[in-house]
Design a protein around this motif. Structure first.
Motif, short mmCIF file in Angstrom:
data_model
loop_
_atom_site.label_atom_id
_atom_site.label_comp_id
_atom_site.label_asym_id
_atom_site.label_seq_id
_atom_site.Cartn_x
_atom_site.Cartn_y
_atom_site.Cartn_z
N CYS A 128 0.77 -1.29 0.10
CA CYS A 128 0.10 0.04 0.06
C CYS A 128 0.85 1.30 0.12
O CYS A 128 0.28 2.48 -0.32
CB CYS A 128 -0.89 -0.07 1.12
SG CYS A 128 -0.28 0.18 2.79
N GLY A 129 2.24 1.24 0.20
CA GLY A 129 3.01 2.53 0.22
C GLY A 129 3.10 3.15 1.42
O GLY A 129 3.90 4.06 1.61
N GLU A 130 2.42 2.87 2.58
CA GLU A 130 2.43 3.24 3.83
C GLU A 130 3.86 3.19 4.43
O GLU A 130 4.63 2.36 4.18
CB GLU A 130 1.64 2.58 4.72
CG GLU A 130 1.35 3.13 6.24
CD GLU A 130 0.57 4.59 6.13
OE1 GLU A 130 0.94 5.51 6.88
OE2 GLU A 130 -0.24 4.66 5.36
N ARG A 131 4.43 4.33 5.25
CA ARG A 131 5.66 4.52 5.73
C ARG A 131 5.62 4.39 7.25
O ARG A 131 4.78 5.29 7.82
CB ARG A 131 6.52 5.73 5.01
CG ARG A 131 6.72 5.78 3.69
CD ARG A 131 7.35 6.96 3.20
NE ARG A 131 7.51 7.07 2.11
CZ ARG A 131 8.61 6.48 1.26
NH1 ARG A 131 9.77 6.05 1.96
NH2 ARG A 131 9.04 6.35 0.04
N PHE A 132 6.76 4.02 7.84
CA PHE A 132 6.78 3.79 9.38
C PHE A 132 8.13 4.26 9.48
O PHE A 132 9.18 3.71 8.93
CB PHE A 132 6.29 2.47 9.87
CG PHE A 132 5.06 2.10 9.69
CD1 PHE A 132 4.01 2.65 10.24
CD2 PHE A 132 4.90 1.25 8.36
CE1 PHE A 132 2.90 2.16 9.92
CE2 PHE A 132 3.54 1.03 8.02
CZ PHE A 132 2.46 1.25 8.83
#
Length: 51
Positions: free
Chosen positions: A14-18
């Motif tokens: 999904c491309g989410e970054r942490f």
């Protein structure tokens, strides 16, 4: 003493970054991160940086 590292994790689904802090132990990085918001638990791009 275990060295602290800054870990950037990007989900390849999904491309989410942490961005997390963790400890490097026996060649592994422990941050407590288990899974992405989209339920992905294995397909990540992980970068580490010494703090």
């Amino acid at each position: 003493m275990n060295p602290r590292v800054k870990v950037s994790i990007r989900c390849n689904r999904c491309g989410e970054r942490f961005v997390l802090r963790g400890k490097k132990e026996k060649g592994r990085i422990e941050t407590g991160f288990k899974r992405c918001l989209c339920d992905n638990d294995h397909d990540f791009l992980i970068d580490e940086e010494s703090v």
